[in-house]
Write an enzyme that holds these catalytic residues in place. Structure first.
Site, PDB file in Angstrom:
ATOM      1  N   ASP A  18       0.796  -1.117   0.042  1.00  0.00           N
ATOM      2  CA  ASP A  18       0.228   0.153  -0.072  1.00  0.00           C
ATOM      3  C   ASP A  18       0.821   1.263  -0.130  1.00  0.00           C
ATOM      4  O   ASP A  18       2.086   1.140  -0.222  1.00  0.00           O
ATOM      5  CB  ASP A  18      -1.074   0.015   0.982  1.00  0.00           C
ATOM      6  CG  ASP A  18      -0.192  -0.352   2.712  1.00  0.00           C
ATOM      7  OD1 ASP A  18       0.868   0.243   2.646  1.00  0.00           O
ATOM      8  OD2 ASP A  18      -0.848  -0.755   3.512  1.00  0.00           O
TER       9      ASP A  18
ATOM     10  N   TYR B 164      -2.849  -1.777  12.440  1.00  0.00           N
ATOM     11  CA  TYR B 164      -1.867  -2.144  13.280  1.00  0.00           C
ATOM     12  C   TYR B 164      -1.965  -1.855  14.713  1.00  0.00           C
ATOM     13  O   TYR B 164      -1.499  -0.966  15.389  1.00  0.00           O
ATOM     14  CB  TYR B 164      -0.430  -1.548  12.996  1.00  0.00           C
ATOM     15  CG  TYR B 164      -0.048  -2.048  11.602  1.00  0.00           C
ATOM     16  CD1 TYR B 164       0.687  -3.226  11.660  1.00  0.00           C
ATOM     17  CD2 TYR B 164      -0.082  -1.314  10.418  1.00  0.00           C
ATOM     18  CE1 TYR B 164       1.169  -3.885  10.282  1.00  0.00           C
ATOM     19  CE2 TYR B 164       0.313  -1.908   9.304  1.00  0.00           C
ATOM     20  CZ  TYR B 164       1.075  -3.250   9.245  1.00  0.00           C
ATOM     21  OH  TYR B 164       1.580  -3.552   7.995  1.00  0.00           O
TER      22      TYR B 164
ATOM     23  N   GLU C 149       1.726 -10.375   0.170  1.00  0.00           N
ATOM     24  CA  GLU C 149       2.032  -9.080   0.442  1.00  0.00           C
ATOM     25  C   GLU C 149       3.387  -8.921   1.012  1.00  0.00           C
ATOM     26  O   GLU C 149       3.612 -10.052   1.947  1.00  0.00           O
ATOM     27  CB  GLU C 149       1.235  -8.137   1.077  1.00  0.00           C
ATOM     28  CG  GLU C 149       1.388  -6.692   1.143  1.00  0.00           C
ATOM     29  CD  GLU C 149       0.069  -5.878   1.689  1.00  0.00           C
ATOM     30  OE1 GLU C 149       0.066  -4.871   1.357  1.00  0.00           O
ATOM     31  OE2 GLU C 149      -0.826  -6.521   2.357  1.00  0.00           O
TER      32      GLU C 149
END
Length: 485
Positions: A79, A228, A467
């Site tokens: 991202d 997170y 990812e």
């Protein structure tokens, strides 16, 4: 009866994959690519010596909404957000590997690149720490960013800046950032002492900020915690303190550890959210080096708890970490390799510390030599680099077969150098859904990895496996240098 031709083709393919996966692994090349990865993740104005040429300048107005300069730093993963909590852990583990394996990095002519990667990270953190009790901990919003599939160079998504301060505390992210500054100050102490002093000043200020204004950061900044979330801040308090003691040998910080009231207990993993194994590892190093009194039972307790983490990891404990049929440590379905690379840095560092005093590890009644510890760490790195049932390297750009459709906006979209026209928010999903390989190779990205049965789906939509966040590669840098010599 003659066997079908495809049977022999399958046998040949299995043999080829076996030979490929067990061929000698070029750790030096993997090291080079691990450092190229950080250049590919750069945000801001790129330097003249930028080696990853498909990238361009990006996010040049970051921080402008708050009247501060927050350009630079690293994007988190696939991202375009800068998430401060895992970001700081990335910098701490990158610095740790440099500290432990500086000579090996120099021997492979990669110390300069490693220091450049570290400084690019700390330069941003200096900008983000605008005053003793103010720390910017995120730029960009995960939800709006994930609603689009855009290159960082021409993204139009909001670049909102988020901060913690005395009224909106974040002891966890402030403590982790303090640790990052302190660890980096050690790495820079010989080559750039003035810069090391600057880093150390920031580390001390943030340590006090974290302790004086307590709270988990997602309570202050809920949007940050959506991606997170922190489980607490006691580990970050000690993580910062042990690195500050390592950097200064100031008894203030060892006394803080001694009086804290917890050594963390036996942990099951080491990660951006759980630093206790790291704390235990650095305390053990300083105990072995006699910077902390080796006769003090408290410091021995830290080491004992670290050993009780390591033994199950290396399959010498009572409740061993699960292993896949192909020999991969297995913790969790989402980005499993982040736990592997972090744990292997701990094990490699401990191996060298034991070797320095000619001591072995004892897992109950089983003796494990420093060489056996390194051998185990090597086996897990080898798995990541291609010695696995699929014969696939899970480091992008390394080896002859690696993920080519891994989840990464910049890599999956045409380079702005070759296609400068704007690719709008939703238009980018045409590339996301494409069956074609990514047009740009993001060398050194370590993806999340296979499932518990060694199966891997190379697909951009499979973000749990495909990812490659910065926290995966950062611990590998020093470790690869250690294995390369």
């Amino acid at each position: 009866m003659a066997l079908p031709r495809f049977f022999f083709l399958l046998l040949w393919l299995e043999f080829f994959l076996f030979i490929q996966s067990h061929a000698a692994i070029d750790y030096a090349q993997a090291l080079t690519k691990s450092l190229l990865f950080f250049e590919g993740q750069r945000s801001g104005k790129l330097p003249a010596n930028q080696r990853v040429k498909w990238r361009g300048d990006s996010a040049l107005k970051d921080g402008s909404d708050a009247g501060v300069d927050l350009t630079g730093g690293y994007y988190d993963a696939g991202d375009n957000v800068k998430f401060g909590f895992p970001y700081a852990f990335t910098i701490t583990t990158l610095a740790w590997g440099i500290i432990e394996f500086e000579k090996q990095l120099a021997a492979k002519n990669e110390l300069g690149h490693a220091m450049e990667a570290l400084k690019w990270g700390t330069d941003y953190l200096i900008k983000a720490h605008t005053s003793p009790n103010v720390l910017y901990i995120e730029v960009g919003d995960g939800d709006s960013d994930h609603d689009c599939w855009m290159r960082p160079e021409d993204m139009t998504t909001p670049r909102t800046s988020y901060k913690v301060d005395a009224s909106h505390p974040g002891s966890d992210v402030a403590g982790e950032t303090s640790a990052a500054f302190a660890a980096a100050s050690i790495a820079f102490r010989r080559s750039n002492p003035q810069y090391a002093d600057v880093l150390l000043t920031h580390a001390k200020q943030l340590f006090h900020f974290a302790n004086d204004h307590r709270g988990v950061y997602q309570q202050s900044i809920p949007v940050a915690g959506k991606f997170y979330s922190s489980s607490g801040f006691d580990d970050e308090f000690q993580w910062a303190a042990v690195w500050l003691f390592h950097a200064t040998y100031d008894k203030t910080y060892s006394d803080y550890l001694a009086n804290f009231g917890s050594t963390g207990g036996v942990r099951s993993l080491f990660s951006w959210d759980d630093k206790w194994v790291g704390v235990q590892s650095i305390v053990t190093k300083l105990k072995i080096q006699k910077k902390l009194n080796p006769q003090n039972e408290l410091w021995s307790k830290y080491e004992s708890e670290m050993v009780q983490f390591i033994c199950p990891v290396i399959q010498k404990g009572k409740n061993n970490v699960k292993m896949s049929p192909g020999g991969m440590l297995w913790w969790q379905p989402w980005n499993n390799f982040q736990y592997t690379t972090a744990a292997m840095l701990v094990i490699a560092a401990y191996s060298d510390h034991l070797a320095s005093v000619q001591t072995n590890l004892m897992c109950d009644s089983t003796t494990v030599t420093p060489g056996e510890l390194i051998k185990f760490a090597r086996s897990q790195v080898d798995y990541i680099l291609g010695a696995n049932p699929k014969g696939m390297s899970y480091m992008v750009g390394f080896g002859s077969m690696y993920p080519v459709k891994f989840h990464h906006r910049g890599a999956s979209l045409p380079s702005i150098k070759t296609n400068p026209r704007l690719i709008a928010c939703k238009d980018g999903f045409n590339y996301f859904r494409s069956d074609r390989p990514n047009p740009n190779v993001q060398d050194g990205a370590v993806v999340g990895g296979p499932d518990a049965n060694d199966q891997f789906d190379d697909n951009r939509s499979n973000y749990q496996q495909s990812e490659g966040p910065t926290v995966n590669t950062a611990p590998l840098v020093g470790l690869l240098a250690r294995l390369a010599v």
